[in-house]
Scaffold this motif. Structure first.
Motif, mmCIF file in Angstrom:
data_model
loop_
_atom_site.group_PDB
_atom_site.id
_atom_site.type_symbol
_atom_site.label_atom_id
_atom_site.label_comp_id
_atom_site.label_asym_id
_atom_site.label_seq_id
_atom_site.Cartn_x
_atom_site.Cartn_y
_atom_site.Cartn_z
ATOM 1 N N GLN A 89 44.639 36.972 42.402
ATOM 2 C CA GLN A 89 43.317 37.213 41.830
ATOM 3 C C GLN A 89 42.369 36.117 42.306
ATOM 4 O O GLN A 89 42.796 35.012 42.658
ATOM 5 N N PHE A 90 41.074 36.389 42.298
ATOM 6 C CA PHE A 90 40.112 35.347 42.655
ATOM 7 C C PHE A 90 40.138 34.225 41.626
ATOM 8 O O PHE A 90 40.125 33.044 41.967
ATOM 9 N N LYS A 147 42.595 44.602 47.132
ATOM 10 C CA LYS A 147 42.220 43.189 46.975
ATOM 11 C C LYS A 147 43.458 42.325 46.737
ATOM 12 O O LYS A 147 43.582 41.226 47.279
ATOM 13 N N VAL A 156 45.298 41.841 50.028
ATOM 14 C CA VAL A 156 44.557 40.954 50.937
ATOM 15 C C VAL A 156 44.671 39.506 50.480
ATOM 16 O O VAL A 156 44.944 38.596 51.283
ATOM 17 N N LEU A 157 44.478 39.269 49.181
ATOM 18 C CA LEU A 157 44.553 37.901 48.669
ATOM 19 C C LEU A 157 45.974 37.357 48.730
ATOM 20 O O LEU A 157 46.175 36.140 48.800
ATOM 21 N N ILE A 168 40.762 49.980 45.059
ATOM 22 C CA ILE A 168 40.057 48.795 45.547
ATOM 23 C C ILE A 168 40.727 47.529 45.015
ATOM 24 O O ILE A 168 40.925 46.553 45.752
ATOM 25 N N ASP A 169 41.089 47.556 43.728
ATOM 26 C CA ASP A 169 41.764 46.398 43.145
ATOM 27 C C ASP A 169 43.129 46.179 43.779
ATOM 28 O O ASP A 169 43.553 45.036 43.996
#
Length: 538
Positions: A293-294, A72, A75-76, A68-69
């Motif tokens: 990263q967010f 992410k 996607v980011l 999942i990480d």
């Protein structure tokens, strides 16, 4: 049992050479012999010992196994990274523009003579704010500050640790900005040079033999000046580590003998995509992982001002050690006697194709404790007899102990064996050990001295060296490609005997300036002393 019991002439010594190389057996034709010291992704896991448990502060591994990480991140990378890159570039250009305005009409001498005041001081803060925006665009939306920051009069110097990343400069933009100690050449860096100049750094000119004294004098003058100079930020470790221990502090910040404020940098994130050590992910990979990263978290903790005692004022190394102990205790990590000089030694060992370059300092300590350093005859005898010793690539602890003439229960010997047993096979490679021992003895000497010492690991006689053996020997120069080795061999072998002597090699290279690197001493490599490298926090 005696050493002679292990000797048996090898009928296939030449064919077994590649296998006998053990942990250093990279394909010679594809070996990357880049001599420069760079922080890059590791090509082989030879820096970090897997056989002996100790803290190597210069190794970092970034592993993301959660699917999942990983999803992410990808996607980011597509959705957010382009926007963030644009934001970083816009912030950098804005900071550069404000710095240019603030520096208008000033020279480097003017910046050195007195602190910036008035409207220029306001533009200095605006420039710092623009740089803070750059970090915000790069995922550092919030920086948590704890503790009470001292004024420049209370503590002219901020000692910052751990130093682990290219993003550690966030402390400069988050606190004001203070000054930094920087190389004089940084003033010429496009865009960043103007911004750094505007922070009124203390420049170090490395070509100046009085550079250290001049830097100390300038820090003292600022500390004692009645004018409002900013604090000076110094990363006393002198190089990046993985934050698992505080390495030996360089004494530069402590020579002035003035109070300092210890400052801790922390990155409490799920994944450590910031640590930039000598063996670990490269800067581009780290930038990508960070920007994908967010958000990223950073904490800056100001510890109470440390006022030196009279003893510490006259002994900068004692002052540095005591401040480091305070900071290590606050971080909850041990201290380590590793230093920036050890990184140079490790990098030199890696360049020269010495096995286990990341463990070479620990190996050197154990050899010192075993009495092999500063000098020993036994390992030199083994080098001379190497090609007539059987099964050198698979020695168990008892055979190894017998060859070294040491009790197999000796704790230092067991520690050495564990360092050399990278693959947990309960066997080691004798050639790997001998290359390490000779490097530790001769690391301060000319490369030609090291090559002569190890020549009999690859050839039965230094008077008759074949082209293949010559290439194997010269791989340890750190600069000679297979093609260059062949060209040099044929130049020396002018009579087409298909072999040369080491003396022929030495005579030829002394007369040709392109080989002067073989005769350069490495006097800056310090000798490791006995004793453990890690001290637990009090």
């Amino acid at each position: 049992m005696t050493t002679s019991a292990f000797k048996s002439k090898r009928n296939n010594a030449a064919s077994n050479n590649a296998e006998a190389d053990g942990h250093i057996s990279n394909d010679l034709n594809s070996a990357d012999l880049n001599h420069t010291m760079e922080k890059t992704d590791s090509e082989e896991d030879a820096w970090s010992s897997t056989g002996y448990n100790y803290i190597n502060p210069f190794v970092h591994r970034l592993q993301i196994e959660n699917n999942i990480d990983l999803a992410k991140i990808y996607v980011l990378t597509v959705l957010l990274m382009p926007i963030r890159v644009f934001g970083c570039l816009l912030s950098l250009l804005s900071a550069w523009m404000f710095a240019c305005i603030g520096l208008y009409g000033l020279t480097l001498d003017d910046l050195k003579a007195r602190p910036i005041t008035g409207w220029r001081r306001q533009f200095q803060r605006i420039t710092s704010g623009a740089m803070r925006t750059l970090f915000a665009a790069g995922t550092f939306h919030h920086v948590k500050l704890t503790g009470e920051r001292a004024s420049p009069k209370q503590a002219p110097i901020m000692v910052v640790a751990p130093h682990s990343s290219y993003v550690d400069s966030i402390i400069v933009v988050a606190t004001g900005p203070p000054s930094i100690v920087a190389k004089r050449e940084t003033s010429d860096i496009p865009l960043l040079g103007k911004i750094i100049n505007f922070a009124q750094p203390i420049y170090v000119q490395r070509e100046d033999p009085n550079s250290r004294q001049n830097t100390i004098r300038e820090i003292v003058e600022r500390a004692r000046s009645e004018e409002e100079w900013p604090q000076v930020v110094i990363f006393s470790e002198g190089t990046c580590t993985n934050r698992k221990a505080l390495i030996k502090f360089k004494p530069g910040a402590f020579y002035p003998g003035v109070p300092v404020q210890p400052v801790l940098l922390k990155y409490p994130n799920k994944y450590d995509s910031f640590t930039w050590t000598w063996d670990g992910p490269g800067v581009l990979k780290l930038l990508w992982m960070t920007m994908a990263q967010f958000y990223s978290r950073c904490e800056i903790e100001f510890l109470p001002v440390y006022t030196p005692s009279e003893e510490e004022k006259v002994d900068a190394n004692l002052y540095a050690k005591n401040v480091r102990d305070v900071m290590a205790k606050a971080l909850g990590v041990p201290t380590s006697e590793y230093s920036f000089e050890d990184v140079i030694t490790m990098s030199r060992a890696k360049d020269m194709r010495v096995p286990f370059p990341g463990d070479i300092i620990e190996i050197e300590r154990v050899l010192y404790n075993l009495g092999f350093l500063p000098d020993s005859v036994r390992d030199q005898e083994l080098v001379a007899d190497f090609l007539s010793i059987n099964n050198t690539d698979r020695l168990d602890i008892f055979t190894f102990a017998e060859l070294l003439r040491i009790d197999p229960q000796n704790s230092q010997l067991l520690q050495l064996f564990a360092l050399l047993d990278h693959h947990h096979r309960y066997t080691i490679n004798l050639k790997s050990f001998l290359l390490c021992s000779q490097f530790c003895k001769l690391k301060n000497e000319e490369i030609i001295v090291f090559l002569r010492a190890i020549a009999t690991l690859y050839t039965e006689s230094t008077q008759r060296i074949t082209r293949q053996s010559f290439a194997r020997i010269l791989r340890h120069t750190g600069k000679m490609t297979p093609e260059k080795c062949d060209a040099l061999f044929f130049a020396i072998d002018s009579t087409n005997k298909s072999c040369i002597s080491f003396d022929d090699f030495e005579r030829y290279t002394k007369d040709h300036p392109q080989y002067k690197f073989l005769y350069k001493k490495q006097e800056q490599l310090r000798r490791t002393q006995a004793g453990g490298n890690v001290k637990k926090p009090i």
